[in-house]
Design an enzyme around this catalytic site. Sequence first.
Site, PDB file in Angstrom:
ATOM      1  N   SER A  16      68.876  42.005  28.015  1.00 40.51           N
ATOM      2  CA  SER A  16      69.358  43.350  27.717  1.00 40.51           C
ATOM      3  C   SER A  16      69.431  44.200  28.978  1.00 40.51           C
ATOM      4  CB  SER A  16      68.427  44.027  26.708  1.00 40.51           C
ATOM      5  OG  SER A  16      67.120  44.129  27.251  1.00 40.51           O
ATOM      6  N   GLU A  31      63.776  50.030  32.621  1.00 46.12           N
ATOM      7  CA  GLU A  31      65.150  49.880  33.108  1.00 46.12           C
ATOM      8  C   GLU A  31      65.449  50.745  34.324  1.00 46.12           C
ATOM      9  OE1 GLU A  31      68.112  48.024  32.256  1.00 46.12           O
ATOM     10  OE2 GLU A  31      66.442  46.819  31.533  1.00 46.12           O
ATOM     11  N   TYR A  70      67.439  46.367  23.323  1.00 46.50           N
ATOM     12  CA  TYR A  70      67.674  45.418  22.235  1.00 46.50           C
ATOM     13  C   TYR A  70      66.624  45.574  21.131  1.00 46.50           C
ATOM     14  CZ  TYR A  70      71.277  42.439  24.427  1.00 46.50           C
ATOM     15  OH  TYR A  70      72.433  41.930  24.957  1.00 46.50           O
ATOM     16  N   GLY A  71      65.491  46.155  21.468  1.00 46.84           N
ATOM     17  CA  GLY A  71      64.367  46.217  20.543  1.00 46.84           C
ATOM     18  C   GLY A  71      64.651  46.906  19.224  1.00 46.84           C
ATOM     19  N   THR A  81      60.414  40.316  28.322  1.00 46.66           N
ATOM     20  CA  THR A  81      60.533  39.947  29.743  1.00 46.66           C
ATOM     21  C   THR A  81      60.480  41.159  30.671  1.00 46.66           C
ATOM     22  OG1 THR A  81      62.963  39.881  29.550  1.00 46.66           O
ATOM     23  CG2 THR A  81      61.764  37.802  29.276  1.00 46.66           C
ATOM     24  N   CYS A 114      65.349  36.858  27.257  1.00 38.38           N
ATOM     25  CA  CYS A 114      65.019  38.001  26.416  1.00 38.38           C
ATOM     26  C   CYS A 114      64.408  37.467  25.131  1.00 38.38           C
ATOM     27  CB  CYS A 114      66.280  38.802  26.117  1.00 38.38           C
ATOM     28  SG  CYS A 114      66.066  40.123  24.900  1.00 38.38           S
ATOM     29  N   ASN A 115      63.184  37.874  24.844  1.00 41.24           N
ATOM     30  CA  ASN A 115      62.518  37.415  23.625  1.00 41.24           C
ATOM     31  C   ASN A 115      63.259  37.873  22.369  1.00 41.24           C
ATOM     32  OD1 ASN A 115      59.471  36.356  24.322  1.00 41.24           O
ATOM     33  ND2 ASN A 115      60.183  37.848  25.812  1.00 41.24           N
ATOM     34  N   THR A 116      63.661  39.141  22.341  1.00 40.39           N
ATOM     35  CA  THR A 116      64.322  39.680  21.158  1.00 40.39           C
ATOM     36  C   THR A 116      65.622  38.952  20.873  1.00 40.39           C
ATOM     37  OG1 THR A 116      63.329  41.856  21.543  1.00 40.39           O
ATOM     38  CG2 THR A 116      65.231  41.775  20.076  1.00 40.39           C
TER      39      THR A 116
END
Length: 262
Positions: free
Chosen positions: A11, A151, A42-43, A184, A73-75
């Site tokens: 993301s 970010e 993204y969360g 991440t 990215c985990n999500t």
Amino acid sequence: MDNRPIGIFDSGVGGLTILLEVKKLLPLENFIFVADQGNVPYGGKTKKQLQVYADKIMAFLIQKNVKAVIIACNTSTVYTIDFLRKKYNVPIIGTVPVVKTLAKITKTNKTAVFSTPATAKSPYLRKLIKKFADDVTVYRIGGTGLEELIETGELDSKVIDRILHKSLEPLLKKQVDAIALGCTHYPFLRAKIQKIVGKNVQVVDSGGAVSRRTKAILENNKILGDKRREDFYYTTGNKEKFARAIKLLLKENITNIGSITL
């Protein structure tokens, strides 16, 4: 040998923590990194939204002739990897919280996964916990707002500190002795997190596991590279802000940065 690049996407800047680990283990590989900053965070996105974003990024990377793709990215992994693997005929490596590691290293049998809210409540994470840590208590904690703050690349933020304290301090009362960073972006905050939880709590992330898995897949498919060229970075957001964040987080100037619209 196969010197086509490896695609890697997230993301935003969090995936850089995975890229760094993979480059350590595979120094002769080349990479194309995509930060979907136009859609960060993204969360808070739905499964359908995440699949649309991932599909467009994959199409872009396939056009760039990548030999494999890492979802850094985990999500995105927990909501899109099965969908992508059915559609695209390249090896796809995901990033998920290292639940198996938690189960191995805990002595109190009380652990936690600290991730985005979306990953924390995902059925995929529940399945991971049931499969690899069924006899261990795993608290799922969502760090609301952290992704967007990281970010910027400016980590010395009082807001970041407040979120970390609010999220992590309750775990200490529950005798948690191991925490997996399930986003991440969060390894950039490792020092802050470790300071809050103390030296008796182990903090682990997915970077090493993803890099080892990537190497194994390249070897099994006989597509390891042996000639280092250069990496390219793309963002769906503001190129200047992306470059600034990279400089702050990695302490280096990256010149191969482009803007893309998906």
